[in-house]
Design a protein around this motif. Structure first.
Motif, PDB file in Angstrom:
ATOM      1  N   TYR A  29       0.774  -1.242   0.000  1.00 35.78           N
ATOM      2  CA  TYR A  29       0.000   0.000   0.000  1.00 35.78           C
ATOM      3  C   TYR A  29       0.807   1.295   0.000  1.00 35.78           C
ATOM      4  O   TYR A  29       0.245   2.353  -0.253  1.00 35.78           O
ATOM      5  N   THR A  30       2.105   1.242   0.271  1.00 33.04           N
ATOM      6  CA  THR A  30       2.884   2.479   0.276  1.00 33.04           C
ATOM      7  C   THR A  30       2.876   3.198  -1.075  1.00 33.04           C
ATOM      8  O   THR A  30       2.727   4.420  -1.101  1.00 33.04           O
ATOM      9  N   PRO A  31       3.016   2.499  -2.215  1.00 32.17           N
ATOM     10  CA  PRO A  31       2.951   3.237  -3.490  1.00 32.17           C
ATOM     11  C   PRO A  31       1.635   4.000  -3.667  1.00 32.17           C
ATOM     12  O   PRO A  31       1.621   5.126  -4.152  1.00 32.17           O
ATOM     13  N   MET A  32       0.530   3.406  -3.251  1.00 31.91           N
ATOM     14  CA  MET A  32      -0.760   4.087  -3.344  1.00 31.91           C
ATOM     15  C   MET A  32      -0.764   5.337  -2.464  1.00 31.91           C
ATOM     16  O   MET A  32      -1.239   6.402  -2.880  1.00 31.91           O
ATOM     17  N   LEU A  33      -0.239   5.236  -1.239  1.00 26.84           N
ATOM     18  CA  LEU A  33      -0.228   6.384  -0.325  1.00 26.84           C
ATOM     19  C   LEU A  33       0.624   7.516  -0.884  1.00 26.84           C
ATOM     20  O   LEU A  33       0.243   8.691  -0.809  1.00 26.84           O
ATOM     21  N   TRP A  34       1.770   7.173  -1.476  1.00 25.49           N
ATOM     22  CA  TRP A  34       2.614   8.195  -2.092  1.00 25.49           C
ATOM     23  C   TRP A  34       1.877   8.864  -3.250  1.00 25.49           C
ATOM     24  O   TRP A  34       1.963  10.077  -3.446  1.00 25.49           O
ATOM     25  N   SER A  35       1.156   8.071  -4.017  1.00 26.71           N
ATOM     26  CA  SER A  35       0.397   8.626  -5.133  1.00 26.71           C
ATOM     27  C   SER A  35      -0.660   9.609  -4.646  1.00 26.71           C
ATOM     28  O   SER A  35      -0.847  10.677  -5.228  1.00 26.71           O
ATOM     29  N   ILE A  36      -1.337   9.258  -3.589  1.00 24.82           N
ATOM     30  CA  ILE A  36      -2.354  10.155  -3.021  1.00 24.82           C
ATOM     31  C   ILE A  36      -1.696  11.442  -2.535  1.00 24.82           C
ATOM     32  O   ILE A  36      -2.180  12.541  -2.814  1.00 24.82           O
TER      33      ILE A  36
ATOM     34  N   VAL B  22       2.505  10.086   4.490  1.00 22.85           N
ATOM     35  CA  VAL B  22       2.525   8.628   4.362  1.00 22.85           C
ATOM     36  C   VAL B  22       2.842   7.985   5.713  1.00 22.85           C
ATOM     37  O   VAL B  22       2.164   7.051   6.154  1.00 22.85           O
ATOM     38  N   GLN B  23       3.835   8.515   6.417  1.00 19.39           N
ATOM     39  CA  GLN B  23       4.196   7.950   7.723  1.00 19.39           C
ATOM     40  C   GLN B  23       3.072   8.118   8.740  1.00 19.39           C
ATOM     41  O   GLN B  23       2.798   7.210   9.534  1.00 19.39           O
ATOM     42  N   ALA B  24       2.408   9.281   8.717  1.00 22.28           N
ATOM     43  CA  ALA B  24       1.300   9.510   9.644  1.00 22.28           C
ATOM     44  C   ALA B  24       0.159   8.532   9.365  1.00 22.28           C
ATOM     45  O   ALA B  24      -0.511   8.063  10.289  1.00 22.28           O
TER      46      ALA B  24
ATOM     47  N   LEU C 145      -2.686   3.491  11.262  1.00 18.72           N
ATOM     48  CA  LEU C 145      -3.035   2.067  11.170  1.00 18.72           C
ATOM     49  C   LEU C 145      -2.482   1.303  12.371  1.00 18.72           C
ATOM     50  O   LEU C 145      -3.168   0.471  12.954  1.00 18.72           O
ATOM     51  N   VAL C 146      -1.248   1.595  12.754  1.00 15.57           N
ATOM     52  CA  VAL C 146      -0.669   0.930  13.925  1.00 15.57           C
ATOM     53  C   VAL C 146      -1.545   1.197  15.153  1.00 15.57           C
ATOM     54  O   VAL C 146      -1.830   0.294  15.941  1.00 15.57           O
ATOM     55  N   GLN C 147      -1.980   2.443  15.303  1.00 13.44           N
ATOM     56  CA  GLN C 147      -2.785   2.817  16.463  1.00 13.44           C
ATOM     57  C   GLN C 147      -4.183   2.201  16.443  1.00 13.44           C
ATOM     58  O   GLN C 147      -4.753   1.941  17.495  1.00 13.44           O
ATOM     59  N   ARG C 148      -4.730   1.995  15.249  1.00 15.71           N
ATOM     60  CA  ARG C 148      -6.144   1.621  15.158  1.00 15.71           C
ATOM     61  C   ARG C 148      -6.405   0.280  14.483  1.00 15.71           C
ATOM     62  O   ARG C 148      -7.552  -0.027  14.157  1.00 15.71           O
TER      63      ARG C 148
ATOM     64  N   VAL D  36      -7.551   7.801   5.163  1.00 14.79           N
ATOM     65  CA  VAL D  36      -6.692   8.406   6.187  1.00 14.79           C
ATOM     66  C   VAL D  36      -5.609   9.257   5.534  1.00 14.79           C
ATOM     67  O   VAL D  36      -5.325  10.375   5.985  1.00 14.79           O
ATOM     68  N   CYS D  37      -5.019   8.766   4.461  1.00 12.37           N
ATOM     69  CA  CYS D  37      -3.963   9.519   3.784  1.00 12.37           C
ATOM     70  C   CYS D  37      -4.512  10.831   3.218  1.00 12.37           C
ATOM     71  O   CYS D  37      -3.859  11.876   3.334  1.00 12.37           O
ATOM     72  N   ARG D  38      -5.699  10.790   2.617  1.00 18.02           N
ATOM     73  CA  ARG D  38      -6.310  12.037   2.121  1.00 18.02           C
ATOM     74  C   ARG D  38      -6.477  13.032   3.260  1.00 18.02           C
ATOM     75  O   ARG D  38      -6.190  14.219   3.121  1.00 18.02           O
ATOM     76  N   ASN D  39      -6.946  12.548   4.411  1.00 16.03           N
ATOM     77  CA  ASN D  39      -7.138  13.425   5.564  1.00 16.03           C
ATOM     78  C   ASN D  39      -5.812  13.980   6.075  1.00 16.03           C
ATOM     79  O   ASN D  39      -5.715  15.163   6.425  1.00 16.03           O
ATOM     80  N   GLU D  40      -4.789  13.149   6.117  1.00 21.27           N
ATOM     81  CA  GLU D  40      -3.465  13.607   6.562  1.00 21.27           C
ATOM     82  C   GLU D  40      -2.911  14.650   5.593  1.00 21.27           C
ATOM     83  O   GLU D  40      -2.326  15.647   6.016  1.00 21.27           O
ATOM     84  N   CYS D  41      -3.093  14.419   4.304  1.00 22.34           N
ATOM     85  CA  CYS D  41      -2.613  15.383   3.304  1.00 22.34           C
ATOM     86  C   CYS D  41      -3.319  16.719   3.469  1.00 22.34           C
ATOM     87  O   CYS D  41      -2.682  17.777   3.396  1.00 22.34           O
ATOM     88  N   HIS D  42      -4.610  16.657   3.694  1.00 20.02           N
ATOM     89  CA  HIS D  42      -5.366  17.899   3.883  1.00 20.02           C
ATOM     90  C   HIS D  42      -4.836  18.649   5.101  1.00 20.02           C
ATOM     91  O   HIS D  42      -4.623  19.858   5.051  1.00 20.02           O
ATOM     92  N   ALA D  43      -4.599  17.930   6.183  1.00 22.90           N
ATOM     93  CA  ALA D  43      -4.093  18.567   7.401  1.00 22.90           C
ATOM     94  C   ALA D  43      -2.713  19.174   7.170  1.00 22.90           C
ATOM     95  O   ALA D  43      -2.437  20.294   7.613  1.00 22.90           O
ATOM     96  N   LEU D  44      -1.858  18.457   6.463  1.00 20.46           N
ATOM     97  CA  LEU D  44      -0.506  18.965   6.217  1.00 20.46           C
ATOM     98  C   LEU D  44      -0.501  20.096   5.201  1.00 20.46           C
ATOM     99  O   LEU D  44       0.248  21.055   5.338  1.00 20.46           O
ATOM    100  N   PHE D  45      -1.339  19.983   4.161  1.00 24.77           N
ATOM    101  CA  PHE D  45      -1.351  21.006   3.118  1.00 24.77           C
ATOM    102  C   PHE D  45      -1.911  22.315   3.639  1.00 24.77           C
ATOM    103  O   PHE D  45      -1.501  23.385   3.214  1.00 24.77           O
ATOM    104  N   SER D  46      -2.858  22.226   4.565  1.00 24.76           N
ATOM    105  CA  SER D  46      -3.448  23.453   5.093  1.00 24.76           C
ATOM    106  C   SER D  46      -2.632  24.004   6.262  1.00 24.76           C
ATOM    107  O   SER D  46      -2.949  25.068   6.785  1.00 24.76           O
TER     108      SER D  46
END
Length: 178
Positions: free
Chosen positions: A31-38, A53-55, A60-63, A80-90
Motif C-alpha cells: 500500500y505504500t505506493p498508493m499512499l505516495w500517489s495520493i 505517508v508515515q502519519a 493504522l498501527v494505532q487503530r 486516512v492519507c487524504r485526511n493527513e494530506c489535507h491537514a498537512l497542506f493546510s
C-alpha cells in the motif's frame, strides 16, 4: 506456503494484529505506493509527502484492532492519507505543489534534454487541463493502485473506475494529439 502476494489484505491485517512482522512488511509493500500517489496528487512532495505517508501508517498501527472490515484496509488507508494530506497542506508553510520540471533528468545532452523537456511540458499541460479526478486517477494507475483503492481514494463507486479511466485516457490522448 502461499507468497505474500497471494494473501488477501484481510489476512494480512489479522496477522499484523497478532504481531506478525512479515504481515506488516507485506502491508507496507502493498500500500505504500498508493499512499505516495495520493500525497503527490494532493500537491505534497518530499518531506511533507513522507510525513503524510508515515502519519497514515502510524494511524493504522494505532487503530488496527478497531478496523471492522480488515479486507477494506486499502480503502481505509486511502481515506486516512487524504485526511493527513489535507491537514498537512493546510498547515502553515505548506510547500508549493510540484511541477513536472522538478522531475526532469538533467544528465542527457542538450538536444535530448530539449526534446524531453518539450515532451514533458506537453504532457504536463495536458494533465493540468484535465479535471483533478482524472489527474489523481492517472497517478494512482501509474503506481499500480487497484480499482478498489482508486474507488476509495476518489470516493467513487468501484464499477465506475474503469469507464472513468477510459474517458480520462481518451481525453489525455486527444490533448496530446492536438
Amino acid at each position: 506456503m502461499r507468497s505474500e502476494v497471494d494473501v488477501t489484505a484481510g489476512e494480512l491485517v489479522v496477522r499484523a494484529r497478532e504481531g506478525d512482522a512479515e504481515a506488516w512488511n507485506a502491508l507496507v509493500g502493498r500500500y505504500t505506493p498508493m499512499l505516495w500517489s495520493i500525497a503527490r496528487s494532493r500537491g505534497l512532495d518530499g518531506p511533507v509527502a513522507e510525513d503524510a505517508v508515515q502519519a497514515t501508517w502510524l494511524r493504522l498501527v494505532q487503530r488496527i484492532d478497531a478496523l471492522w472490515e480488515p479486507e477494506s484496509v486499502g480503502a481505509w488507508l486511502a481515506t486516512v492519507c487524504r485526511n493527513e494530506c489535507h491537514a498537512l497542506f493546510s498547515a502553515p508553510f505548506a510547500p508549493p505543489p510540484r511541477t513536472p520540471q522538478d522531475d526532469a533528468d538533467p544528465s542527457p545532452g542538450p538536444e535530448s534534454r530539449s526534446v524531453d523537456r518539450d515532451r514533458l511540458e506537453r504532457l504536463a499541460a495536458a494533465l493540468r487541463a484535465m479535471p483533478e479526478r482524472c489527474r489523481t486517477m492517472l497517478r494512482m494507475l501509474a503506481v499500480s493502485a487497484t480499482y478498489t483503492e482508486i474507488s476509495a481514494a476518489l470516493e467513487l463507486p468501484a464499477g465506475s473506475v474503469g469507464p472513468i479511466r477510459a474517458r480520462c485516457l481518451r481525453r489525455l490522448r486527444g490533448s496530446l494529439d492536438e
